[in-house]
Design a protein around this motif. Sequence first.
Motif, PDB file in Angstrom:
ATOM      1  N   SER A 196       0.878  -1.181   0.000  1.00 55.19           N
ATOM      2  CA  SER A 196       0.000   0.000   0.000  1.00 55.19           C
ATOM      3  C   SER A 196       0.906   1.219   0.000  1.00 55.19           C
ATOM      4  CB  SER A 196      -0.959  -0.008   1.191  1.00 55.19           C
ATOM      5  OG  SER A 196      -0.280   0.218   2.392  1.00 55.19           O
ATOM      6  N   ASP A 197       0.484   2.255  -0.712  1.00 56.74           N
ATOM      7  CA  ASP A 197       1.372   3.421  -0.808  1.00 56.74           C
ATOM      8  C   ASP A 197       0.638   4.669  -1.291  1.00 56.74           C
ATOM      9  OD1 ASP A 197       3.843   4.768  -0.553  1.00 56.74           O
ATOM     10  OD2 ASP A 197       4.882   2.962  -1.190  1.00 56.74           O
ATOM     11  N   LEU A 198       1.336   5.763  -1.066  1.00 56.98           N
ATOM     12  CA  LEU A 198       0.845   7.079  -1.462  1.00 56.98           C
ATOM     13  C   LEU A 198       1.016   7.266  -2.967  1.00 56.98           C
ATOM     14  CD1 LEU A 198      -0.105   9.542   0.220  1.00 56.98           C
ATOM     15  CD2 LEU A 198       2.234  10.355   0.095  1.00 56.98           C
ATOM     16  N   THR A 199      -0.009   7.820  -3.614  1.00 58.34           N
ATOM     17  CA  THR A 199       0.080   8.057  -5.058  1.00 58.34           C
ATOM     18  C   THR A 199      -0.078   9.552  -5.345  1.00 58.34           C
ATOM     19  OG1 THR A 199      -2.311   7.833  -5.330  1.00 58.34           O
ATOM     20  CG2 THR A 199      -0.990   5.829  -5.571  1.00 58.34           C
ATOM     21  N   ARG A 200       0.372   9.935  -6.534  1.00 63.45           N
ATOM     22  CA  ARG A 200       0.120  11.324  -6.965  1.00 63.45           C
ATOM     23  C   ARG A 200      -0.339  11.303  -8.415  1.00 63.45           C
ATOM     24  NH1 ARG A 200       4.227  13.141 -10.416  1.00 63.45           N
ATOM     25  NH2 ARG A 200       6.160  11.990 -10.149  1.00 63.45           N
ATOM     26  N   THR A 201      -1.097  12.331  -8.759  1.00 62.31           N
ATOM     27  CA  THR A 201      -1.521  12.427 -10.154  1.00 62.31           C
ATOM     28  C   THR A 201      -0.701  13.484 -10.885  1.00 62.31           C
ATOM     29  OG1 THR A 201      -3.260  13.890  -9.399  1.00 62.31           O
ATOM     30  CG2 THR A 201      -3.903  11.630  -9.910  1.00 62.31           C
ATOM     31  N   ASP A 202      -0.520  14.655 -10.234  1.00 62.27           N
ATOM     32  CA  ASP A 202       0.191  15.757 -10.892  1.00 62.27           C
ATOM     33  C   ASP A 202       1.576  15.912 -10.299  1.00 62.27           C
ATOM     34  OD1 ASP A 202      -2.022  16.455 -12.373  1.00 62.27           O
ATOM     35  OD2 ASP A 202      -2.866  17.528 -10.661  1.00 62.27           O
ATOM     36  N   GLU A 203       2.260  16.948 -10.767  1.00 64.18           N
ATOM     37  CA  GLU A 203       3.520  17.318 -10.132  1.00 64.18           C
ATOM     38  C   GLU A 203       3.214  17.710  -8.687  1.00 64.18           C
ATOM     39  OE1 GLU A 203       6.637  16.890 -11.154  1.00 64.18           O
ATOM     40  OE2 GLU A 203       5.529  15.865 -12.729  1.00 64.18           O
ATOM     41  N   ILE A 204       4.155  17.478  -7.820  1.00 65.48           N
ATOM     42  CA  ILE A 204       3.924  17.758  -6.398  1.00 65.48           C
ATOM     43  C   ILE A 204       4.042  19.264  -6.140  1.00 65.48           C
ATOM     44  CG2 ILE A 204       4.844  17.284  -4.097  1.00 65.48           C
ATOM     45  CD1 ILE A 204       5.178  14.475  -4.978  1.00 65.48           C
ATOM     46  N   PRO A 205       3.038  19.838  -5.431  1.00 66.99           N
ATOM     47  CA  PRO A 205       3.098  21.274  -5.162  1.00 66.99           C
ATOM     48  C   PRO A 205       4.392  21.648  -4.426  1.00 66.99           C
ATOM     49  CG  PRO A 205       1.006  20.343  -4.430  1.00 66.99           C
ATOM     50  CD  PRO A 205       1.852  19.209  -4.878  1.00 66.99           C
ATOM     51  N   GLU A 206       4.854  22.907  -4.693  1.00 67.97           N
ATOM     52  CA  GLU A 206       6.162  23.319  -4.178  1.00 67.97           C
ATOM     53  C   GLU A 206       6.279  23.186  -2.661  1.00 67.97           C
ATOM     54  OE1 GLU A 206       8.583  27.242  -5.020  1.00 67.97           O
ATOM     55  OE2 GLU A 206       7.764  26.267  -6.797  1.00 67.97           O
ATOM     56  N   MET A 219      -4.286  -7.138  -8.455  1.00 71.00           N
ATOM     57  CA  MET A 219      -5.375  -6.358  -7.865  1.00 71.00           C
ATOM     58  C   MET A 219      -4.905  -4.950  -7.516  1.00 71.00           C
ATOM     59  SD  MET A 219      -6.906  -6.243  -4.192  1.00 71.00           S
ATOM     60  CE  MET A 219      -5.804  -4.883  -4.033  1.00 71.00           C
ATOM     61  N   LEU A 220      -5.783  -3.988  -7.742  1.00 71.15           N
ATOM     62  CA  LEU A 220      -5.488  -2.594  -7.361  1.00 71.15           C
ATOM     63  C   LEU A 220      -6.736  -2.021  -6.689  1.00 71.15           C
ATOM     64  CD1 LEU A 220      -3.893  -0.754 -10.430  1.00 71.15           C
ATOM     65  CD2 LEU A 220      -3.137  -0.558  -8.061  1.00 71.15           C
ATOM     66  N   GLU A 221      -6.582  -1.409  -5.538  1.00 70.07           N
ATOM     67  CA  GLU A 221      -7.746  -0.820  -4.854  1.00 70.07           C
ATOM     68  C   GLU A 221      -7.436   0.624  -4.472  1.00 70.07           C
ATOM     69  OE1 GLU A 221      -9.656  -4.496  -2.247  1.00 70.07           O
ATOM     70  OE2 GLU A 221      -8.515  -2.950  -1.252  1.00 70.07           O
ATOM     71  N   ASN A 222      -8.461   1.437  -4.499  1.00 72.97           N
ATOM     72  CA  ASN A 222      -8.320   2.835  -4.103  1.00 72.97           C
ATOM     73  C   ASN A 222      -8.635   2.993  -2.607  1.00 72.97           C
ATOM     74  OD1 ASN A 222      -9.423   5.482  -3.425  1.00 72.97           O
ATOM     75  ND2 ASN A 222      -9.085   5.972  -5.575  1.00 72.97           N
ATOM     76  N   HIS A 223      -7.725   3.646  -1.869  1.00 66.45           N
ATOM     77  CA  HIS A 223      -7.972   3.902  -0.441  1.00 66.45           C
ATOM     78  C   HIS A 223      -7.748   5.380  -0.125  1.00 66.45           C
ATOM     79  CE1 HIS A 223      -8.664  -0.222   0.946  1.00 66.45           C
ATOM     80  NE2 HIS A 223      -7.846  -0.564  -0.027  1.00 66.45           N
ATOM     81  N   ASP A 224      -8.161   6.249  -1.037  1.00 62.05           N
ATOM     82  CA  ASP A 224      -7.979   7.694  -0.836  1.00 62.05           C
ATOM     83  C   ASP A 224      -8.636   8.176   0.469  1.00 62.05           C
ATOM     84  OD1 ASP A 224      -6.804   7.621  -3.288  1.00 62.05           O
ATOM     85  OD2 ASP A 224      -8.308   8.819  -4.332  1.00 62.05           O
ATOM     86  N   ALA A 225      -9.803   7.590   0.795  1.00 61.50           N
ATOM     87  CA  ALA A 225     -10.529   8.051   1.988  1.00 61.50           C
ATOM     88  C   ALA A 225      -9.686   7.831   3.248  1.00 61.50           C
ATOM     89  CB  ALA A 225     -11.864   7.311   2.106  1.00 61.50           C
ATOM     90  N   ALA A 244      -3.857   0.261  -2.553  1.00 63.86           N
ATOM     91  CA  ALA A 244      -3.342  -1.048  -2.120  1.00 63.86           C
ATOM     92  C   ALA A 244      -3.293  -1.892  -3.382  1.00 63.86           C
ATOM     93  CB  ALA A 244      -4.268  -1.668  -1.094  1.00 63.86           C
ATOM     94  N   LEU A 245      -2.261  -2.714  -3.491  1.00 66.55           N
ATOM     95  CA  LEU A 245      -2.199  -3.606  -4.653  1.00 66.55           C
ATOM     96  C   LEU A 245      -1.619  -4.954  -4.265  1.00 66.55           C
ATOM     97  CD1 LEU A 245       0.932  -3.956  -5.801  1.00 66.55           C
ATOM     98  CD2 LEU A 245       0.525  -1.694  -6.728  1.00 66.55           C
ATOM     99  N   LEU A 246      -1.968  -5.948  -5.061  1.00 59.81           N
ATOM    100  CA  LEU A 246      -1.360  -7.272  -4.931  1.00 59.81           C
ATOM    101  C   LEU A 246      -0.583  -7.546  -6.205  1.00 59.81           C
ATOM    102  CD1 LEU A 246      -4.093  -9.731  -3.562  1.00 59.81           C
ATOM    103  CD2 LEU A 246      -2.496  -8.292  -2.276  1.00 59.81           C
ATOM    104  N   ALA A 247       0.546  -8.223  -6.066  1.00 60.83           N
ATOM    105  CA  ALA A 247       1.323  -8.637  -7.242  1.00 60.83           C
ATOM    106  C   ALA A 247       1.869 -10.018  -6.952  1.00 60.83           C
ATOM    107  CB  ALA A 247       2.463  -7.652  -7.487  1.00 60.83           C
TER     108      ALA A 247
END
Length: 271
Positions: free
Chosen positions: A158-168, A202-208, A264-267
Amino acid sequence: MPMDTEHRLDATEIKACCALTYQSDAARLLLGDSFHPGGIRLTEHLGALLHLEPGQRVLDVASGQGRSAIALAQRYSCQVLGIEYGAEAVQQATQAAVEANIAHLVTFQQGDAEHLPVPDNHFDAVICECAFCTFPDKTTAAAEFQRVLKPAGQLGLSDLTRTDEIPEDLQGLLAWIACIADAQPVDAYVRYLTEAGLTITMLENHDAALQEMVQQIQGKLLGAELLQRLQKIKLPASFDLEQAKKLARAAKAAIQANTFGYIALLASKVN
Ligand SMILES: C[S@@+](CC[C@H](N)C(=O)[O-])C[C@H]1O[C@@H](n2cnc3c(N)ncnc32)[C@H](O)[C@@H]1O
């Protein structure tokens, strides 16, 4: 490496600094014992997805205070080894296992995720929670997951993701250590693991869970500020409360803008 020039650290310094921060009293004050969004609930969910069973060998890479390793051993009666960069965290986790009467199933050892001190093809499952994003050499760490898994063994990450460039505001040293500054897009996690020879199943979203964690941290920072003003606690001199509040505010805004998320993902290891 996306560090600003003022704080250009080499890989060893980043690991050491990260380990020191997470084994500090301030980290425990803000995060409790479980240092990832979703806490033990998400760890046990990963354990269920991995179909952990009694007697299986599980490796927790970057095991922190050991809460996840202990919870998995308690819940699934599997044998868990936690590898963690911070020597003091290893001691604290070992002590916690003794206190939880589970030291016959859980052990901790100091080591580096990029050079795991364990044999090839040894583990039924590897877990890595909220830590892969902090490893300076992700290609090597992913290859290590693959090396130590048995054929058909599985990784739960499980890990932190980003979509855009990281704000300064979120690119400095504190942000790096707080796992923010080197968060990866989902595709990049998939690529690191796939290129290491693992197959994503498997890939799951845990943004909440991430949103909830940042809200809790903000509440605790406010509480700590109040207690400090009332002279009920003395925060460590190394802990910059204003900087931490600023970071938490920027992180909350970035989560609300969907810049950050948590997955979270399984591989699995095919051969
Ligand atoms: C956000 S904490 C997560 C800890 C634990 N997985 C949990 O969820 O409670 C990140 C952890 O990664 C550890 N760490 C960072 N780099 C590491 C490395 N190269 N090898 C092993 N552990 C590392 C840090 O010391 C810290 O304990």
